[in-house]
Structures are given as C-alpha cells and as structure tokens.
Motif scaffolding. Structure first.
Motif, short mmCIF file in Angstrom:
data_model
loop_
_atom_site.label_atom_id
_atom_site.label_comp_id
_atom_site.label_asym_id
_atom_site.label_seq_id
_atom_site.Cartn_x
_atom_site.Cartn_y
_atom_site.Cartn_z
N PRO A 164 -3.90 6.25 0.25
CA PRO A 164 -3.67 4.82 0.00
C PRO A 164 -4.01 3.92 1.17
O PRO A 164 -4.05 2.70 1.02
N PHE A 165 -4.24 4.51 2.36
CA PHE A 165 -4.48 3.67 3.53
C PHE A 165 -5.94 3.61 3.96
O PHE A 165 -6.26 3.19 5.07
N VAL A 212 0.42 13.28 2.38
CA VAL A 212 0.00 12.19 3.25
C VAL A 212 -1.41 12.38 3.80
O VAL A 212 -2.00 11.45 4.33
N GLY A 213 -1.98 13.55 3.68
CA GLY A 213 -3.31 13.76 4.26
C GLY A 213 -3.96 15.03 3.76
O GLY A 213 -3.76 15.45 2.62
N VAL A 214 -4.70 15.68 4.66
CA VAL A 214 -5.43 16.90 4.34
C VAL A 214 -4.43 18.03 4.08
O VAL A 214 -3.53 18.27 4.88
N VAL A 215 -4.58 18.72 2.95
CA VAL A 215 -3.70 19.84 2.61
C VAL A 215 -4.41 21.12 3.00
O VAL A 215 -5.26 21.62 2.27
N HIS A 257 -2.33 0.89 15.44
CA HIS A 257 -2.77 1.18 14.08
C HIS A 257 -4.15 1.81 14.11
O HIS A 257 -5.08 1.29 14.74
N MET A 258 -4.32 2.94 13.43
CA MET A 258 -5.60 3.65 13.45
C MET A 258 -6.73 2.78 12.93
O MET A 258 -7.85 2.82 13.46
N GLY A 259 -6.47 1.97 11.92
CA GLY A 259 -7.52 1.10 11.39
C GLY A 259 -8.05 0.14 12.43
O GLY A 259 -9.26 -0.12 12.48
N ARG A 305 4.56 9.40 6.69
CA ARG A 305 4.94 9.43 5.28
C ARG A 305 5.46 8.08 4.82
O ARG A 305 5.32 7.73 3.64
N TRP A 306 6.06 7.33 5.72
CA TRP A 306 6.46 5.97 5.37
C TRP A 306 5.22 5.14 5.03
O TRP A 306 5.19 4.41 4.04
N LYS A 307 4.19 5.26 5.85
CA LYS A 307 2.95 4.54 5.60
C LYS A 307 2.36 4.94 4.26
O LYS A 307 1.97 4.08 3.45
N TRP A 308 2.31 6.25 4.00
CA TRP A 308 1.76 6.73 2.73
C TRP A 308 2.60 6.23 1.56
O TRP A 308 2.06 5.75 0.55
N GLY A 309 3.92 6.37 1.66
CA GLY A 309 4.78 6.01 0.54
C GLY A 309 4.76 4.53 0.22
O GLY A 309 4.66 4.13 -0.95
N ALA A 310 4.85 3.69 1.26
CA ALA A 310 4.87 2.24 1.04
C ALA A 310 3.55 1.76 0.45
O ALA A 310 3.52 0.94 -0.48
#
Length: 466
Positions: free
Chosen positions: A196-197, A145-148, A287-289, A33-38
C-alpha cells in the motif's frame, strides 16, 4: 383545455439522510506494520462510492481508528511521525493490550478491522474476536508488510480465518492459495493487491546528483562479522567515489525497535570504522519515499525498499556478497536480474530488472498501481453488504493444533477458547498521577528489555562461543 396552473411552489426535495460512517480499526504491533495497516485501510476505503456507482454526495464517510498492540516493538512517537502521512493523526493513536483491543471492538461496533500484526498476533485476535460472539462482527483483513521469504506455511496458517488475506503480488497470491489448498483449508480469502505504500515520481537522473543509498535491515544479516563487512564495503565505496553521496538509510535509532529485533545497530558499528567515516558518507533516517526522491542507486540485501525503488524505476541492486541464501531473504530475487556484488558496483555496474519477474512481483512499474486494490476493495464492499457474516473459522483450533495454539493464545493472555484469562483485563488507573506512574514503569520495563536484547544477549552469545 388549457393546462392548469398554480401559484403554489413545488415542495422542496427532502434532503437525504446522511449515511453512517464506515468505521475502521487498525491494530498494529510495530512501526512498519502500522504503516502497512493504516495505508491498507485507506486503500480499501478510497473510492468506495465510485465503485458502487454513487456520486460524491452519496459517498459514505470513513472513520479510521489507530490502535497499537502493546509489546516489545511498540513504536515510539518519533517512529510514528517518521512513517509519514497515513491519514491518521499520530497523537490520536492509542496503545492497548490484546484484551483491551477485544473489548474495544465489542464496544465500538467497527465495520472493518485491519490486523497488521505478526502471524501469532493475528491468530490470537481471530480467536479472541470469535469468542466475543458478536451478533454483527466486523470484516477482518490481514496480510504481509513486505517480501515473504521465510516461514511461508507457518505465517499463512496463522493468518487463516480472516475474511481477506492480502497478497502483495500475483506471485504471492499463487503461493498463498497453494499452501491453503495443500492443507485442505479454505483459500477464497486470498486476494491479490500490492504493497500500500508504493508511490512517488518515476526516477529521473539529475545532472550533478550522484547518490547511492544502502537500505539497512534490523536483522539481516544477523552476525557482527557480516554487518561489519557490509558497512566496510559501503564506506570503501564512498572513499572510492569521493564525488558520490553515499547514504546509509537506517530504520530506527538505538533503543527503538522495529518489526525485527536489531541487536547490532549500524550506528554503533560506524563509530568503530578505522579512519572514521569519509565526508561524503552519511547516516540518515526519515521516510523512505523522501530518501528515494534523491536516490540514483538503491542497494540492499533483501529490504522491501527494493520493491519501492523498482516501482519508481530507480536502479536497484540486491547484494550477493554474503551468498544467496534463505536466511538473508535475497533468494526471493532469483530471476530478477538485480543480484550483484559490491565489486561490480564499485566498478560502475548497474543491474537491469527482468521484465517478466517484475510483472509478477506487484511493483506495478508499468503504471497499473492505481487499480491494484480494486479487487480487494470490491471484496470488502461485498462482505459489508452481505449482512450477517459467518463465524470466524481459523484453520488452527484446539482440536487441530492442541500443542501449538494454546501457547500462542496464552502469550496474549487468552485461554484456549479465546476468552481472556483471569486477571488479563487490568482495570484502568484513575487519575493523572497513577496513570503517569504506570506509563513510566511500562516504558522503563520496555527499555530494559531492549537493553537486554541489544547489549546483554550479544555478550552472552559471544561468551557461549568461546
């Protein structure tokens, strides 16, 4: 008559006053969630000058502050570093309680607040912010942050009241609006965007490279038998294809927590694989990327990594070995063309995604990602320009949910009216020694909690099954 002349120089233009910075706060409760939020904060504030028809000289500077909500899943420094570049220095990210966060918003005068929290955390912060009674409150943004794939109504209603509720796809936006409309709640906050990522170069096969990556999930599947099965099949796949590199991509190290609790880390299960791990099999972090940069096939049960992979057009498979079931989350991929099994993958099968399904999922594999945040960015800009914002009005109130809301607020040390409970605002320790002692005690308590989750709870559960 000849024109008049003068030796006096024209007065120099007065330089424009520098614009005050747009101040944004991101509050997150886990690494993902930090990754998503930032990154959401960056997407929402990028290109604002151009969108307003201004040139770069008139662009408003942006200041983003990072805050971590103290709790069981508060990320470690290693996890923050592993998230990758998000535009905020990990060393400057501060850990706070809910009450400390509310006091920070009151004192700092932020323009935008991004709540990257679980649903209950969002609801508590909305009521806490409303109780502050600020003469000028910030624009509140939240999302997923992802799939709901579970608790759709519950999670959405806990997020209701934010000015902007981001949906990661057209499919999600339609579902979100239907839920709000179905309970008579205002749905105008729902705004279609994207994860966003997403990013990275489109997939290109390389001669001599053959890499399969399994994207593990902390709590899916949950049982030891199912997790052991998936690990065994992944190891067998590596043994069946000795020239292929097989990677088990892990979210966290033992003792660390992510968005979801991981009671049975694959690292520990891997230590008990009969015959040991083959030489072409590795456990990887990072990092997944960066992992996807060298991936030729991404395999998962229902990880959001599948959407990152699809965005880059990397061959992607969603496993059906344990069934297609709501608790697994892979039901989200019905109609995607990605559902398959280890037996078929062992034989060389590679799924092909359905184009119509992809178009509704926000993966923007067609190159449209650059405009995915335009609508959300414009909405935030309009709210900022509107002056006085109306009071926050979540769907849940002490009148509409008297048996539910007080418990949610109490978990964050807030009273039913959103004000801090007596004693919730602990005074800050003065002096380095006392501060260090408090931090040591806090970390020890968190470690004990994680030990209980990962070691004690599974044992008690197994004893209960006898």
């Amino acid at each position: 008559m000849p024109p008049r002349t003068s030796n006096a120089a024209d007065p120099a233009p007065t330089p424009a006053e520098p614009r005050p910075a747009l101040r944004v706060a991101v509050l997150a409760d886990s690494d993902t969630r930090w990754k998503w939020g930032a990154l959401t904060a960056r997407r929402l504030t990028a290109g604002a000058a151009e969108a307003a028809g201004e040139d770069e000289r008139g662009a408003r500077p942006v200041e983003v502050s990072g805050l971590l909500l103290r709790g069981r899943a508060t990320p470690t420094p290693r996890q923050l570093a592993e998230v990758g570049e998000v535009g905020i220095e990990a060393a400057k990210v501060r850990e706070v309680t809910a009450v400390e966060f509310l006091h920070t918003v009151r004192d700092e005068g932020y323009d935008v607040v991004v709540l990257a929290l679980v649903g209950g955390g969002v609801q508590a912060m909305l009521h806490g912010l409303a109780a502050l009674g600020l003469p000028r409150r910030p624009v509140i943004v939240t999302g997923y942050v992802g799939v709901v794939y579970e608790k759709l109504a519950d999670g959405l209603l806990l997020r209701h009241g934010a000015d902007v509720v981001l949906a990661n796809s057209a499919h999600d936006a339609e579902r979100f609006r239907a839920v709000y409309a179905g309970v008579g709640a205002e749905a105008s906050a729902v705004t279609e965007a994207a994860l966003p990522f997403l990013g990275g170069a489109p997939y290109r096969a390389e001669e001599g490279r053959d890499t399969v990556v399994f994207a593990a999930q902390p709590s899916v599947p949950a049982s030891r038998a199912d997790r052991t099965y998936l690990l065994r099949r992944l190891v067998e796949h590596a043994r069946l294809h000795p020239r292929r590199e097989v990677l088990l991509k892990l979210r966290s190290k033992p003792g660390e927590h992510t968005t979801h609790i991981e009671e049975l880390p694959y690292q520990k299960l891997a230590q008990k694989v009969p015959g040991g791990l083959p030489p072409n099999f590795r456990l990887v972090y990072g990092h997944m990327g960066e992992v996807l940069d060298r991936t030729d096939l991404l395999v998962t049960v229902s990880s959001t990594a599948a959407l990152e992979s699809l965005h880059r057009r990397i061959p992607t498979a969603v496993l059906t070995d344990l069934g297609v079931r709501e608790p697994l989350g892979n039901h989200h991929f019905v109609g995607s063309g990605l559902l398959t099994s280890w037996d078929r993958l062992d034989g060389g099968y590679r799924p092909r995604p359905d184009g119509q399904w992809l178009a509704g999922q926000g993966v923007a594999a067609d190159g449209s990602y650059s405009t995915a945040y335009d609508t959300a960015r414009a909405k935030v800009a309009a709210l900022l320009d509107s002056g006085q914002l109306p009071p926050l009005a979540p769907y849940y109130t002490p009148a509409t949910a008297p048996g539910y809301l007080p418990g949610i607020l109490a978990r964050h040390h807030l009273a039913p009216d959103g004000t801090p409970l007596p004693g919730a605002a602990a005074p800050q320790e003065t002096g380095r020694v006392r501060g260090a002692v408090r931090e040591t005690v806090r970390n020890a308590a968190r470690g004990a909690y994680r030990h209980g989750v990962q070691r004690v709870a599974p044992v008690i559960r197994r004893m209960g099954e006898l």
